[in-house]
Design a protein around this motif. Structure first.
Motif, PDB file in Angstrom:
ATOM      1  N   UNK A 229      -4.965  -1.939  -3.520  1.00 18.27           N
ATOM      2  CA  UNK A 229      -4.173  -1.485  -2.667  1.00 18.27           C
ATOM      3  C   UNK A 229      -4.381   0.209  -2.741  1.00 18.27           C
ATOM      4  N   UNK A 230      -4.586   0.811  -3.343  1.00 19.77           N
ATOM      5  CA  UNK A 230      -4.849   2.298  -3.570  1.00 19.77           C
ATOM      6  C   UNK A 230      -5.910   2.746  -2.746  1.00 19.77           C
TER       7      UNK A 230
ATOM      8  N   UNK B 207       0.695  -1.256   0.016  1.00 20.49           N
ATOM      9  CA  UNK B 207       0.088  -0.071   0.033  1.00 20.49           C
ATOM     10  C   UNK B 207       0.990   1.331  -0.122  1.00 20.49           C
ATOM     11  N   UNK B 208       2.112   1.273   0.843  1.00 19.29           N
ATOM     12  CA  UNK B 208       2.929   2.280   0.720  1.00 19.29           C
ATOM     13  C   UNK B 208       3.469   2.599  -0.617  1.00 19.29           C
ATOM     14  N   UNK B 209       4.032   1.563  -1.228  1.00 20.51           N
ATOM     15  CA  UNK B 209       4.556   1.539  -2.675  1.00 20.51           C
ATOM     16  C   UNK B 209       3.535   2.107  -3.345  1.00 20.51           C
ATOM     17  N   UNK B 210       2.165   1.763  -3.328  1.00 22.15           N
ATOM     18  CA  UNK B 210       1.224   2.305  -4.296  1.00 22.15           C
ATOM     19  C   UNK B 210       1.052   3.772  -3.944  1.00 22.15           C
ATOM     20  N   UNK B 211       0.799   3.908  -2.756  1.00 24.20           N
ATOM     21  CA  UNK B 211       0.658   5.342  -2.706  1.00 24.20           C
ATOM     22  C   UNK B 211       1.748   6.508  -3.102  1.00 24.20           C
TER      23      UNK B 211
ATOM     24  N   UNK C 291       4.986  -2.541 -10.306  1.00 22.99           N
ATOM     25  CA  UNK C 291       4.795  -3.478  -9.061  1.00 22.99           C
ATOM     26  C   UNK C 291       4.503  -4.930  -9.606  1.00 22.99           C
ATOM     27  N   UNK C 292       4.254  -5.222 -10.822  1.00 18.36           N
ATOM     28  CA  UNK C 292       4.213  -6.518 -11.273  1.00 18.36           C
ATOM     29  C   UNK C 292       2.843  -7.043 -10.738  1.00 18.36           C
ATOM     30  N   UNK C 293       1.848  -6.411 -10.614  1.00 18.97           N
ATOM     31  CA  UNK C 293       0.553  -6.894 -10.163  1.00 18.97           C
ATOM     32  C   UNK C 293      -0.560  -6.664 -11.247  1.00 18.97           C
TER      33      UNK C 293
END
Length: 140
Positions: free
Chosen positions: A109-110, A79-83, A99-101
């Protein structure tokens, strides 16, 4: 995640947040490289002394955490990476690629991060990311 190794930008911090086990300088001696590989293989971290000094200098010059520090702690790493990627202007599809998702997972996540941070929309999420020092402006 690809990360350029430079201590002058955010790349070292980005890579460490993403799980890098350490950083070495490019002119490392062969025996020190072997030692570093062994250290990383056993799960420990290793930073070249010059990088450690620069990271410490950078850490002590950053503003103290804001009231959002506790809220950010509730976020998962993804979630932090996405933010952070939202704050850098990436779309859900671009975040998914980075993120390879799947795009659906990126959106999840967002949305979860927005709920945890009580952000009304992506714009507020960007503001919160900068106010909390999750991301910092990059020089162009």
């Amino acid at each position: 995640m690809q990360c350029k190794v430079t201590v002058h930008g955010e790349y070292v911090f980005d890579a460490l947040r993403a799980g890098a086990a350490g950083f070495l300088v490019k002119d490392i001696l062969p025996e020190d490289l072997l030692h570093a590989v062994r250290v990383a293989a056993r799960g420990d971290a290793l930073l070249a002394p010059t990088i450690t000094r620069k990271l410490i200098d950078r850490y002590v010059t950053q503003p103290p955490p804001t009231r959002l520090g506790g809220a950010l702690a509730e976020l998962t790493g993804r979630e932090r990476e996405a933010v952070a990627l939202v704050a850098h202007g990436l779309s859900n599809d671009e975040i998914a690629d980075r993120l390879v998702i799947s795009p659906t997972t990126a959106k999840t996540h967002i949305n979860r991060a927005m709920a945890k941070l009580r952000a009304r929309d992506r714009a507020q999420l960007v503001v919160l990311a900068y106010e909390s020092s999750l991301v910092t402006p990059r020089s162009t």
